[in-house]
Design a protein around this motif. Structure first.
Motif, PDB file in Angstrom:
ATOM      1  N   SER A  45       1.015  -1.405   0.127  1.00 43.48           N
ATOM      2  CA  SER A  45      -0.530  -0.207   0.193  1.00 43.48           C
ATOM      3  C   SER A  45       1.378   1.028   0.018  1.00 43.48           C
ATOM      4  CB  SER A  45      -0.382  -0.378   0.766  1.00 43.48           C
ATOM      5  OG  SER A  45      -0.674  -0.378   2.546  1.00 43.48           O
ATOM      6  N   CYS A  94      -2.138  -6.433   3.091  1.00 41.74           N
ATOM      7  CA  CYS A  94      -2.885  -6.628   2.164  1.00 41.74           C
ATOM      8  C   CYS A  94      -3.751  -7.720   2.062  1.00 41.74           C
ATOM      9  CB  CYS A  94      -1.549  -6.285   1.061  1.00 41.74           C
ATOM     10  SG  CYS A  94      -1.132  -3.996   0.949  1.00 41.74           S
ATOM     11  N   LEU A 120      -3.296  -0.217   6.878  1.00 40.22           N
ATOM     12  CA  LEU A 120      -3.849  -1.163   6.561  1.00 40.22           C
ATOM     13  C   LEU A 120      -4.863  -1.888   7.406  1.00 40.22           C
ATOM     14  CD1 LEU A 120      -3.559  -2.988   3.284  1.00 40.22           C
ATOM     15  CD2 LEU A 120      -5.016  -0.643   3.765  1.00 40.22           C
TER      16      LEU A 120
END
Length: 371
Positions: A45, A94, A120
């Motif tokens: 990310s 992810c 995340l």
């Protein structure tokens, strides 16, 4: 290691694994990895300016699926692996299977760890994973928001979210009296020197257990352009950062690597069988510096196609491991700088030359299985 430091952040713990050293027999025997450093995806990310992973993959691959991950963890435990760190060449947050993978690894008796940019992570993930982790490390290379965004290639909202997640982890650990270690890691390029003290102060404010400041690894072609000669000019700043250490907060620079100028004192790689790396696309190779397709002669197998225990027991696995430990291979010129196995290689090469194993040290360190 300073006697007041809790964590060995600039060293190797292989001497606490005498049974593996005896099996190794100065390069003549076969050993199962003590630690495997791997990822569950090659996606990320972030777009950090110092990322070694981006030099390894032209394209980013899909996530490893749940069955493949669980089979890998089961196989690792079966062959004698002691610890799994989800770090390597991708951002494992992810992959939607990460939390379940950490829990499964813990339940079958593996020491589990996670290194992440932290963006995340959700509150519920933190609460589920923390009791199952030996350590959670946030990769953060700046203490000030604007510089954080520049260095990591992200928007400002990412900084705010990561700070929230670090606070959440620290609070949840304390409220539940968990043994997990929560740390931060700065990848230091000389041009990031303005962030050394701000990040040190931030770590103390957030209440993490440690901040480690490490070198930046480059490949054999100096693709990232790291000027190792400039690290010496940062000594005073790094010593100032370490002065912020307290009984509950350790700040450590990886001095041996930072001041090494990227040079190696060993001409054989003995470390890979002890601390193996696996790519987030399932590729098994001796180390992360050899994931790129141009190093295909070092590629051993892929857990998406072959069970890990079968890869480990294959002739191919030991052909590659024996080759990099032979006179046919010279890591001083055929490898990138300051790899994950660097400290382990220094220790094993010294034992190899002396034909004498290091004795078992008296005091057992924290995180012994993450060598």
């Amino acid at each position: 290691m300073n006697k007041n430091e809790k964590f060995i952040l600039d060293g190797c713990k292989v001497a606490w694994h005498q049974e593996r050293l005896k099996q190794w027999n100065f390069g003549k025997g076969k050993v199962a990895p003590i630690t495997i450093d791997c990822a569950l995806t090659t996606k990320c990310s972030y777009r950090c300016v110092y990322c070694y992973g981006k030099m390894q993959h032209i394209n980013q691959f899909e996530h490893l699926d749940r069955e493949t991950i669980f089979n890998f963890l089961d196989d690792a435990k079966e062959i004698g692996v002691k610890a799994i760190s989800f770090v390597s060449d991708g951002e494992s947050t992810c992959n939607p299977n990460l939390t379940d993978a950490v829990i499964h690894g813990y339940n079958i008796g593996l020491d589990m760890a996670l290194g992440t940019n932290g963006y995340l992570l959700k509150d519920e993930d933190i609460e589920k994973m923390l009791p199952c982790l030996t350590y959670l490390r946030f990769n953060i290379s700046a203490g000030e928001k604007d510089r954080y965004c520049e260095i990591h290639g992200v928007k400002q909202e990412c900084y705010d979210r990561v700070i929230h997640n670090i606070k959440k982890a620290v609070t949840y650990k304390k409220e539940n009296n968990l043994d997990v270690t929560i740390g931060m890691q700065m990848v230091l390029m000389p041009e990031f020197k303005d962030q050394i003290i701000p990040l040190t102060k931030l770590g103390k404010e957030l209440g993490v257990d440690y901040l480690v400041i490490k070198h930046c690894s480059d490949d054999e072609n100096s693709t990232l352009g790291v000027d190792y000669s400039k690290y010496e000019t940062l000594v005073d700043l790094l010593k100032e950062a370490e002065s912020y250490s307290t009984e509950n907060y350790q700040v450590s620079a990886k001095w041996s690597k930072i001041l090494s100028e990227g040079k190696k004192d060993y001409d054989k790689c003995f470390g890979a069988p002890f601390i193996l790396q696996m790519s987030g696309n399932g590729l098994v190779a001796p180390c992360g510096m050899l994931f790129n397709e141009k190093y295909k002669k070092f590629h051993i197998g892929n857990i998406k196609e072959t069970r890990f225990k079968d890869i480990f027991n294959s002739d191919r696995y030991w052909e590659v491991m024996n080759y990099i430990a032979s006179d046919k291979f010279d890591p001083r010129v055929e490898c990138g700088t300051l790899c994950l196995q660097h400290k382990t290689n220094e220790v094993l090469f010294d034992m190899y030359n002396k034909k004498e194993l290091y004795p078992m040290p008296e005091k057992e360190p924290m995180h012994k299985n993450f060598i």
